[in-house]
Scaffold this motif. Structure first.
Motif, PDB file in Angstrom:
ATOM      1  N   VAL A 176      -7.133 -13.439  -4.538  1.00 31.65           N
ATOM      2  CA  VAL A 176      -7.097 -12.897  -3.175  1.00 31.65           C
ATOM      3  C   VAL A 176      -7.100 -11.383  -3.251  1.00 31.65           C
ATOM      4  CG1 VAL A 176      -5.768 -12.758  -1.035  1.00 31.65           C
ATOM      5  CG2 VAL A 176      -5.805 -14.893  -2.342  1.00 31.65           C
ATOM      6  N   LEU A 177      -7.938 -10.746  -2.450  1.00 34.28           N
ATOM      7  CA  LEU A 177      -8.008  -9.283  -2.407  1.00 34.28           C
ATOM      8  C   LEU A 177      -7.570  -8.793  -1.034  1.00 34.28           C
ATOM      9  CD1 LEU A 177      -8.829  -6.677  -3.907  1.00 34.28           C
ATOM     10  CD2 LEU A 177     -11.094  -6.923  -2.885  1.00 34.28           C
ATOM     11  N   THR A 178      -6.534  -7.954  -1.012  1.00 36.70           N
ATOM     12  CA  THR A 178      -6.037  -7.315   0.210  1.00 36.70           C
ATOM     13  C   THR A 178      -6.382  -5.840   0.170  1.00 36.70           C
ATOM     14  OG1 THR A 178      -4.171  -8.867   0.340  1.00 36.70           O
ATOM     15  CG2 THR A 178      -3.969  -6.817   1.575  1.00 36.70           C
ATOM     16  N   PHE A 179      -6.866  -5.303   1.275  1.00 31.90           N
ATOM     17  CA  PHE A 179      -7.218  -3.873   1.337  1.00 31.90           C
ATOM     18  C   PHE A 179      -6.408  -3.182   2.437  1.00 31.90           C
ATOM     19  CE2 PHE A 179     -10.107  -6.283   3.990  1.00 31.90           C
ATOM     20  CZ  PHE A 179     -10.251  -5.528   5.156  1.00 31.90           C
ATOM     21  N   LEU A 180      -5.827  -2.034   2.075  1.00 31.72           N
ATOM     22  CA  LEU A 180      -5.035  -1.237   3.002  1.00 31.72           C
ATOM     23  C   LEU A 180      -5.411   0.228   2.845  1.00 31.72           C
ATOM     24  CD1 LEU A 180      -1.498  -2.813   2.420  1.00 31.72           C
ATOM     25  CD2 LEU A 180      -3.062  -3.290   4.316  1.00 31.72           C
ATOM     26  N   HIS A 181      -5.245   0.989   3.914  1.00 30.60           N
ATOM     27  CA  HIS A 181      -5.583   2.411   3.857  1.00 30.60           C
ATOM     28  C   HIS A 181      -4.613   3.197   2.982  1.00 30.60           C
ATOM     29  CE1 HIS A 181      -8.756   1.941   6.672  1.00 30.60           C
ATOM     30  NE2 HIS A 181      -7.993   1.722   7.719  1.00 30.60           N
ATOM     31  N   SER A 182      -3.304   2.933   3.139  1.00 29.87           N
ATOM     32  CA  SER A 182      -2.307   3.776   2.476  1.00 29.87           C
ATOM     33  C   SER A 182      -0.929   3.153   2.642  1.00 29.87           C
ATOM     34  CB  SER A 182      -2.312   5.176   3.095  1.00 29.87           C
ATOM     35  OG  SER A 182      -1.806   5.129   4.428  1.00 29.87           O
ATOM     36  N   PHE A 183       0.084   3.904   2.261  1.00 27.87           N
ATOM     37  CA  PHE A 183       1.478   3.500   2.461  1.00 27.87           C
ATOM     38  C   PHE A 183       2.072   4.143   3.721  1.00 27.87           C
ATOM     39  CE2 PHE A 183       1.156   2.731  -2.154  1.00 27.87           C
ATOM     40  CZ  PHE A 183       1.657   1.438  -2.205  1.00 27.87           C
ATOM     41  N   GLU A 184       1.234   4.636   4.608  1.00 26.86           N
ATOM     42  CA  GLU A 184       1.761   5.172   5.864  1.00 26.86           C
ATOM     43  C   GLU A 184       2.475   4.057   6.625  1.00 26.86           C
ATOM     44  OE1 GLU A 184       1.961   8.166   6.690  1.00 26.86           O
ATOM     45  OE2 GLU A 184       0.579   9.109   5.273  1.00 26.86           O
ATOM     46  N   PRO A 185       3.624   4.357   7.257  1.00 24.23           N
ATOM     47  CA  PRO A 185       4.412   3.313   7.914  1.00 24.23           C
ATOM     48  C   PRO A 185       3.630   2.592   9.009  1.00 24.23           C
ATOM     49  CG  PRO A 185       5.683   5.326   7.693  1.00 24.23           C
ATOM     50  CD  PRO A 185       4.270   5.671   7.320  1.00 24.23           C
ATOM     51  N   GLY A 186       3.714   1.301   9.012  1.00 23.18           N
ATOM     52  CA  GLY A 186       3.081   0.475  10.027  1.00 23.18           C
ATOM     53  C   GLY A 186       3.464  -0.968   9.813  1.00 23.18           C
ATOM     54  N   GLY A 187       3.646  -1.720  10.903  1.00 25.58           N
ATOM     55  CA  GLY A 187       4.032  -3.108  10.779  1.00 25.58           C
ATOM     56  C   GLY A 187       3.000  -3.944  10.051  1.00 25.58           C
ATOM     57  N   VAL A 188       1.711  -3.691  10.310  1.00 26.97           N
ATOM     58  CA  VAL A 188       0.642  -4.438   9.656  1.00 26.97           C
ATOM     59  C   VAL A 188       0.703  -4.231   8.143  1.00 26.97           C
ATOM     60  CG1 VAL A 188      -1.866  -4.466   9.303  1.00 26.97           C
ATOM     61  CG2 VAL A 188      -0.929  -4.549  11.613  1.00 26.97           C
ATOM     62  N   GLU A 189       0.855  -2.978   7.738  1.00 29.00           N
ATOM     63  CA  GLU A 189       0.878  -2.666   6.312  1.00 29.00           C
ATOM     64  C   GLU A 189       2.120  -3.249   5.635  1.00 29.00           C
ATOM     65  OE1 GLU A 189      -2.026  -0.222   8.252  1.00 29.00           O
ATOM     66  OE2 GLU A 189       0.089  -0.549   8.721  1.00 29.00           O
ATOM     67  N   ARG A 190       3.262  -3.149   6.289  1.00 26.68           N
ATOM     68  CA  ARG A 190       4.491  -3.664   5.682  1.00 26.68           C
ATOM     69  C   ARG A 190       4.415  -5.185   5.489  1.00 26.68           C
ATOM     70  NH1 ARG A 190       7.865  -0.879   8.139  1.00 26.68           N
ATOM     71  NH2 ARG A 190       8.715   0.380   6.454  1.00 26.68           N
ATOM     72  N   VAL A 191       3.897  -5.890   6.489  1.00 29.74           N
ATOM     73  CA  VAL A 191       3.766  -7.342   6.373  1.00 29.74           C
ATOM     74  C   VAL A 191       2.769  -7.699   5.278  1.00 29.74           C
ATOM     75  CG1 VAL A 191       2.882  -9.399   7.546  1.00 29.74           C
ATOM     76  CG2 VAL A 191       4.506  -7.905   8.709  1.00 29.74           C
ATOM     77  N   ALA A 192       1.658  -6.966   5.192  1.00 26.48           N
ATOM     78  CA  ALA A 192       0.655  -7.243   4.158  1.00 26.48           C
ATOM     79  C   ALA A 192       1.245  -7.056   2.761  1.00 26.48           C
ATOM     80  CB  ALA A 192      -0.558  -6.340   4.347  1.00 26.48           C
ATOM     81  N   LEU A 193       2.015  -6.004   2.562  1.00 24.11           N
ATOM     82  CA  LEU A 193       2.633  -5.763   1.260  1.00 24.11           C
ATOM     83  C   LEU A 193       3.672  -6.836   0.944  1.00 24.11           C
ATOM     84  CD1 LEU A 193       2.993  -1.889   1.508  1.00 24.11           C
ATOM     85  CD2 LEU A 193       1.467  -3.136  -0.028  1.00 24.11           C
ATOM     86  N   ARG A 194       4.407  -7.281   1.964  1.00 23.64           N
ATOM     87  CA  ARG A 194       5.400  -8.338   1.755  1.00 23.64           C
ATOM     88  C   ARG A 194       4.701  -9.645   1.349  1.00 23.64           C
ATOM     89  NH1 ARG A 194       7.935  -8.086   6.549  1.00 23.64           N
ATOM     90  NH2 ARG A 194       9.501  -6.638   5.811  1.00 23.64           N
ATOM     91  N   LEU A 195       3.594  -9.960   2.009  1.00 24.04           N
ATOM     92  CA  LEU A 195       2.843 -11.161   1.649  1.00 24.04           C
ATOM     93  C   LEU A 195       2.258 -11.039   0.245  1.00 24.04           C
ATOM     94  CD1 LEU A 195       0.950 -11.935   4.983  1.00 24.04           C
ATOM     95  CD2 LEU A 195       2.562 -13.458   3.827  1.00 24.04           C
ATOM     96  N   HIS A 196       1.719  -9.861  -0.079  1.00 22.40           N
ATOM     97  CA  HIS A 196       1.134  -9.629  -1.404  1.00 22.40           C
ATOM     98  C   HIS A 196       2.165  -9.888  -2.497  1.00 22.40           C
ATOM     99  CE1 HIS A 196      -1.246  -7.725  -4.561  1.00 22.40           C
ATOM    100  NE2 HIS A 196      -0.204  -6.967  -4.836  1.00 22.40           N
ATOM    101  N   ARG A 197       3.357  -9.374  -2.313  1.00 25.09           N
ATOM    102  CA  ARG A 197       4.421  -9.572  -3.299  1.00 25.09           C
ATOM    103  C   ARG A 197       4.804 -11.050  -3.399  1.00 25.09           C
ATOM    104  NH1 ARG A 197       9.717  -6.152  -2.286  1.00 25.09           N
ATOM    105  NH2 ARG A 197       9.811  -7.547  -0.472  1.00 25.09           N
ATOM    106  N   ALA A 198       4.873 -11.734  -2.268  1.00 22.39           N
ATOM    107  CA  ALA A 198       5.224 -13.155  -2.275  1.00 22.39           C
ATOM    108  C   ALA A 198       4.139 -13.988  -2.958  1.00 22.39           C
ATOM    109  CB  ALA A 198       5.450 -13.650  -0.844  1.00 22.39           C
TER     110      ALA A 198
END
Length: 370
Positions: free
Chosen positions: A3-25
């Motif tokens: 699975v490949l997830t793409f994000l712009h950066s670590f700038e704060p945002g709910g979408v990014e935080r949830v994506a990183l949490r899912l990636h780790r899980a």
């Protein structure tokens, strides 16, 4: 499965935080999960130590101002390198990149699973823009292989506005937090409060137009007593205008804007109510967090899912979008209403990554092998 997830950066945002949490899980569950980033900057970077990612090297050229175009230019190469079975699109702000990948790569583009992270009705848009927006939704519905809504009430929107067939729509409650966070919030004692002290209202989100914090400031100004306080956690381009508005309303001495704060547990436990003044949302992660902390919520009808999220009135009050008098009246009432903290925590447990991550894996396996 890769699975490949793409994000712009670590700038704060709910979408990014949830994506990183899912990636780790997913990694913990044995999925071959890969992450690509447009850049490594952002206040959330320290929250994810040791996280491995493929970062696009810009050779010193700033890309933040054109991050979407930068992602469109570089993501095809990452897809060719990683050869994912599924491309994960983390939210509405990334669907334009996902659609572009489908157009650029054609049959070489992996199946795309997209999490729909915002309200689709978007009544906040100017009337002339709405037909174009509705057409864009239909394009997404054709180009994206699987659409995931973050709460059951979103299904009708996805099928109607995006013209997605029912078999291409899935509902997975938003992984806003994990069981460890809920246990942590439940175990922490609430700070002692002076019986004569004022009410403490809390809002959390980017200082951006979508969150409509000017509405919140105007509502607070209508009902604020001498010792009441409003804290808005977050950072963004609207900071100066919000500070100026607070001064003009005569409430600057009772409004705190401390910036991006993580974790938010201390702020939640120190508040009397969470207030959400947004024009539009999907399933905002901060609401389950507030419920896990035993905190009632006042929110606008910024999402078709908000009533379900608040237990149809059991855990808070809903008011119309952009209605300052109604928001003020609800804020004035919320702290005097009965509230079942145990039931609120049970509601929050619907929105854990432990449940959601496996559900996403099931959907991605169906997509990859379908």
């Amino acid at each position: 499965m890769r699975v490949l997830t793409f994000l712009h950066s670590f700038e704060p945002g709910g979408v990014e935080r949830v994506a990183l949490r899912l990636h780790r899980a997913w990694l913990a569950q044995g999925v071959d999960a890969r992450l690509v980033l447009g850049r490594t900057k952002g206040a959330m970077r320290s929250e994810w130590p040791g996280l491995e990612a493929d970062v696009f090297d810009s050779h010193g050229v700033p890309t933040a101002a054109w991050e979407t175009l930068w992602m469109m230019l570089r993501l095809p190469g990452a897809i060719r390198r990683h050869r994912p079975d599924v491309l994960f699109c983390a939210g509405n702000s990334y669907t334009v990149v996902a659609v572009t990948m489908r157009l650029l790569l054609g049959k070489r583009c992996p199946p795309i699973l997209a999490k729909i992270s915002n309200d689709l009705a978007r009544t906040d848009l100017p009337a002339p823009a709405r037909p174009f927006y509705r057409q864009w939704l239909k394009i997404q519905g054709r180009m994206l292989d699987r659409l995931v809504g973050m709460a059951a009430p979103m299904r009708a929107e996805l099928e109607t506005l995006m013209r997605a067939p029912p078999d291409r729509v899935a509902i997975i409650d938003d992984p806003a937090l994990d069981e460890a966070q809920i246990a942590h919030l439940e175990a922490l004692p609430r700070p002692p409060r002076d019986a004569a002290g004022g009410r403490r209202f809390l809002a959390i989100g980017r200082l951006a137009a979508q969150k409509n914090f000017p509405l919140l400031l105007r509502a607070f100004a209508r009902i604020a007593r001498g010792d009441d306080r409003l804290t808005i956690l977050g950072e963004g381009s609207a900071r100066k205008s919000l500070e100026a508005l607070a001064r003009s309303l005569g409430i600057a001495d009772r409004v705190d804007l401390p910036g991006h704060v993580n974790p938010v547990s201390a702020a939640l436990l120190g508040a009397d109510a969470l207030v959400m003044s947004s024009d539009y949302e999907g399933v905002p992660a901060v609401v389950p967090e507030a419920l896990a902390a035993g905190l009632p919520v006042v929110a606008t009808t910024c999402s078709v899912s908000m009533g379900d999220l608040l237990g149809q009135g059991r855990f808070g009050l809903l008011v119309p979008v952009r209605d300052a008098p109604a928001l003020a009246a609800a804020m004035d009432r919320i702290t005097s209403l009965p509230f079942d903290s145990a039931a609120a925590r049970a509601q929050a447990r619907r929105f854990t990554v432990e449940i959601a991550a496996q559900s996403y894996v099931v959907e991605m396996q169906r997509l990859a092998h379908g």
